[in-house]
Design a protein around this motif. Structure first.
Motif, PDB file in Angstrom:
ATOM      1  N   MET A 134      12.134  18.946  -1.132  1.00  0.00           N
ATOM      2  CA  MET A 134      12.405  17.690  -0.429  1.00  0.00           C
ATOM      3  C   MET A 134      11.111  17.091   0.118  1.00  0.00           C
ATOM      4  N   MET A 135      11.098  15.767   0.185  1.00  0.00           N
ATOM      5  CA  MET A 135       9.963  15.028   0.752  1.00  0.00           C
ATOM      6  C   MET A 135      10.496  13.960   1.689  1.00  0.00           C
ATOM      7  N   TYR A 136       9.837  13.861   2.865  1.00  0.00           N
ATOM      8  CA  TYR A 136      10.163  12.767   3.774  1.00  0.00           C
ATOM      9  C   TYR A 136       9.362  11.533   3.352  1.00  0.00           C
ATOM     10  N   LEU A 137      10.048  10.375   3.359  1.00  0.00           N
ATOM     11  CA  LEU A 137       9.402   9.096   3.097  1.00  0.00           C
ATOM     12  C   LEU A 137       9.474   8.233   4.345  1.00  0.00           C
ATOM     13  N   SER A 138       8.456   7.412   4.548  1.00  0.00           N
ATOM     14  CA  SER A 138       8.469   6.473   5.668  1.00  0.00           C
ATOM     15  C   SER A 138       7.932   5.140   5.198  1.00  0.00           C
ATOM     16  N   VAL A 139       8.468   4.067   5.741  1.00  0.00           N
ATOM     17  CA  VAL A 139       7.936   2.744   5.467  1.00  0.00           C
ATOM     18  C   VAL A 139       7.741   2.032   6.800  1.00  0.00           C
ATOM     19  N   THR A 140       6.488   1.644   7.056  1.00  0.00           N
ATOM     20  CA  THR A 140       6.161   0.849   8.240  1.00  0.00           C
ATOM     21  C   THR A 140       6.088  -0.605   7.818  1.00  0.00           C
ATOM     22  N   TYR A 141       6.761  -1.487   8.553  1.00  0.00           N
ATOM     23  CA  TYR A 141       6.859  -2.886   8.143  1.00  0.00           C
ATOM     24  C   TYR A 141       6.640  -3.807   9.325  1.00  0.00           C
ATOM     25  N   THR A 151       0.830  -1.204   0.000  1.00  0.00           N
ATOM     26  CA  THR A 151       0.000   0.000   0.000  1.00  0.00           C
ATOM     27  C   THR A 151       0.864   1.254   0.000  1.00  0.00           C
ATOM     28  N   ILE A 152       0.383   2.276  -0.738  1.00  0.00           N
ATOM     29  CA  ILE A 152       0.993   3.617  -0.727  1.00  0.00           C
ATOM     30  C   ILE A 152      -0.030   4.578  -0.147  1.00  0.00           C
ATOM     31  N   SER A 153       0.362   5.332   0.866  1.00  0.00           N
ATOM     32  CA  SER A 153      -0.502   6.340   1.490  1.00  0.00           C
ATOM     33  C   SER A 153       0.149   7.709   1.326  1.00  0.00           C
ATOM     34  N   ILE A 169       3.882  -0.721   4.313  1.00  0.00           N
ATOM     35  CA  ILE A 169       3.161   0.394   3.711  1.00  0.00           C
ATOM     36  C   ILE A 169       4.103   1.581   3.597  1.00  0.00           C
ATOM     37  N   LEU A 170       4.029   2.286   2.460  1.00  0.00           N
ATOM     38  CA  LEU A 170       4.863   3.464   2.205  1.00  0.00           C
ATOM     39  C   LEU A 170       4.074   4.728   2.511  1.00  0.00           C
ATOM     40  N   GLY A 171       4.696   5.653   3.233  1.00  0.00           N
ATOM     41  CA  GLY A 171       4.070   6.936   3.523  1.00  0.00           C
ATOM     42  C   GLY A 171       4.754   8.061   2.769  1.00  0.00           C
ATOM     43  N   MET A 172       3.972   8.759   1.924  1.00  0.00           N
ATOM     44  CA  MET A 172       4.466   9.955   1.216  1.00  0.00           C
ATOM     45  C   MET A 172       3.989  11.190   1.964  1.00  0.00           C
TER      46      MET A 172
END
Length: 445
Positions: A407-414, A362-364, A385-388
Motif C-alpha cells: 500500500m501507498m499513501y497519496l496526498s494532493v495539496t491544492y 507537479t509530482i513529488s 501537487i501530488l505527493g507519492m
C-alpha cells in the motif's frame, strides 16, 4: 740598431693589445645594460647576440634567465545564462593559476537561481591569473580568468650575494661567569594573615550555557537554495493550501512491471518503473478535472490546454523540477525515456533553463527516501501537487479476507481559492483507480 727597432715594435704591439682589451670590456659593459639585473627584459632574439661569450659567462646566465615570451592572452568570461537570468554567483574554481587547460575545458562554475553554468577556456594554454573571486556576483561577459597560449615561464637567476658576516659574540669574562654561578639571595617571605572564609553564595538564576561558537559552522546559502526558499515561502503566503489524502493498492501496477520488465527493457532500452503509471494516472485525472490544471491570474482563471508534468528531483545542490512536455501525448515508453534523461541531467547538474521552465502540475516522490506521509507545498504558478510515498505491506480486507497488500499513501495539496474539496477528492480518486487497475486506460473508463 736592429735591436732597438725590434724593441719599439714590441712596445707598440703591447699598447694596441691593451687598447683592444679595454674597448672589448667597455663593449661587454655596454651590452650588460640590456641583460644584467636592473636593465629591461629583452625577448629571445637577444640571446643570439651573446653567442660569442663563454658558456660559463655570467652574462649568458642572466640573459637566459630573464628572457621570456610574451604569448597571446585570452579572457575566460561568463557565458550567456538564459533569458530570465541576469546574474549569478561564482561558486567555485576547478583549476588553479599555472594549470594547463584545453579548449572548452571548464575552469569555474557559476550558480544561478535555477542551474549551474560552466565557464570554459576559450583557448588551450596556461591560466595566468584569476580576475574574479569565489562568491562574487557575476553577469554574462564578466572576465573570470586570463589564459596565456605561451608555455614558457620566466625564471629568475638565483641570488649570488653572500650572506653578510654576523659579528661573533665575545666570550664572557671571568666576572660575568662568577656572577652567574653565585646563588641569588632570596627575599624573606612574610606570612599573610588568613582571611576569614566567605559565606556560601546564595543560589541565583543564571542564563543557560550556550554551545561555544567553535562548535558551529556558518556556510552561505547557494543561489539555488535561496531561490527555492523564496518561491516556497511566497507560495505559502499566497495560496490557500489544503491537503487531502487517500491510499492506493500497488499490487496490479507492480505485477504489470514484474511481468513485462524484461521485454520492455529489450524493446525500449529503459527500465519500466512505477512513475510512468502515476504520470498516466495524473494525465487522466487532469483531463477529467481541468480546473486542477488551471491557475489564478489576478481576477481571471487561466485554463491550460496542455499538460506539462513537473517531476521534483532532489540533487546534492538542491531541489530541481524538470518538466515532461505534452505528457498527454506520450505512452509508457516515452514517459520512462524522458524521466530517465531528465533524472540523469539533474544529477549531473546539466539541466538547461528551458527544461525546467513552465509546468502545469507537479509530482513529488518522497517515497524514494522512505517518507510515509507528507503535505507537499505547491510549486508556483501551479495550483496543485501530488505527493507519492513509500510502499508498505499492510493487512487489508479483500473479499472478506485479511491479506497483506503493498500500500501507498497519496496526498494532493491544492489551492483552495480555485479548487474545491470535491474536485480535489475526485482528482485523487481518479489517480487511485488508474494505478490500481491500469486496464482502465485502455478502455478509457
Amino acid at each position: 740598431m736592429l735591436g732597438v727597432l725590434r724593441q719599439k715594435v714590441r712596445s707598440e704591439a703591447l699598447i694596441l693589445s691593451r687598447l683592444f682589451l679595454t674597448r672589448g670590456y667597455r663593449h661587454a659593459q655596454s651590452f650588460s645594460n640590456h641583460i644584467l639585473p636592473g636593465g629591461p627584459v629583452v625577448p629571445r632574439p637577444m640571446r643570439e647576440g651573446v653567442q660569442f661569450l663563454q658558456k660559463d659567462s655570467p652574462y649568458r646566465v642572466w640573459s637566459r634567465s630573464f628572457a621570456s615570451d610574451n604569448g597571446e592572452l585570452f579572457d575566460a568570461v561568463v557565458p550567456f545564462m538564459g533569458e530570465s537570468i541576469t546574474d549569478g554567483t561564482l561558486a567555485t574554481f576547478l583549476k588553479k593559476p599555472g594549470d594547463r587547460v584545453e579548449v572548452d575545458e571548464t575552469i569555474a562554475q557559476v550558480e544561478t537561481d535555477k542551474v549551474t553554468i560552466d565557464v570554459a577556456s576559450p583557448e588551450a594554454g596556461i591560466i595566468e591569473k584569476f580576475v574574479a573571486k569565489e562568491g562574487d556576483t557575476v553577469t554574462p561577459g564578466t572576465k573570470v580568468a586570463v589564459i596565456s597560449k605561451s608555455d614558457a615561464s620566466t625564471t629568475l637567476a638565483p641570488s649570488e650575494e653572500k650572506p653578510k658576516d654576523v659579528p661573533k659574540s665575545s666570550p664572557p669574562t671571568e666576572k660575568e661567569v662568577a656572577e652567574k654561578k653565585a646563588p641569588k639571595a632570596e627575599a624573606p617571605i612574610k606570612e599573610k594573615p588568613k582571611a576569614p572564609s566567605p559565606a556560601p553564595p546564595k543560589s541565583q538564576v543564571t542564563e543557560p550555557q550556550l554551545p561555544p561558537k567553535d562548535r558551529e559552522r556558518r556556510v552561505p546559502m547557494t543561489r539555488l537554495r535561496k531561490r527555492v526558499a523564496t518561491r516556497l515561502k511566497d507560495s505559502q503566503n499566497t495560496y490557500a493550501m489544503l491537503t487531502t489524502f487517500n491510499e492506493v493498492d500497488m499490487t496490479n501496477l507492480m505485477k504489470l512491471r514484474s511481468d513485462y520488465k524484461d521485454a520492455f527493457l529489450e524493446k525500449h532500452g529503459v527500465k519500466l518503473g512505477l512513475m510512468s503509471g502515476f504520470v498516466k494516472g495524473v494525465v487522466s485525472a487532469l483531463q477529467d478535472l481541468p480546473v486542477v490544471n488551471a491557475v489564478i491570474d489576478g481576477e481571471d482563471i487561466i485554463y491550460r490546454e496542455y499538460i506539462d508534468i513537473s517531476i521534483a528531483v532532489g540533487t546534492p545542490k538542491g531541489l530541481v523540477v524538470p518538466v515532461i512536455r505534452n505528457a498527454n501525448n506520450m505512452n509508457f515508453a516515452d514517459i520512462e525515456k524522458q524521466i530517465h534523461t531528465l533524472a540523469k541531467k539533474a544529477n549531473d547538474g546539466t539541466l538547461s533553463i528551458d527544461e525546467m521552465a513552465g509546468g502545469s502540475f507537479t509530482i513529488s516522490n518522497g517515497g524514494v527516501y522512505g517518507s510515509l506521509l507528507s503535505t507537499p507545498i505547491i510549486n508556483p504558478p501551479q495550483s496543485a501537487i501530488l505527493g507519492m510515498h513509500s510502499i508498505v505491506s499492510r493487512p487489508m480486507v479483500v473479499g472478506g479476507n485479511i491479506v497483506a497488500r503493498p500500500m501507498m499513501y497519496l496526498s494532493v495539496t491544492y489551492d483552495h481559492r480555485l479548487i474545491d474539496g470535491r474536485e480535489a477528492v475526485l482528482f485523487l480518486r481518479r489517480i487511485k483507480d488508474v494505478v490500481e487497475d491500469p486496464r482502465r486506460l485502455l478502455l478509457d473508463i
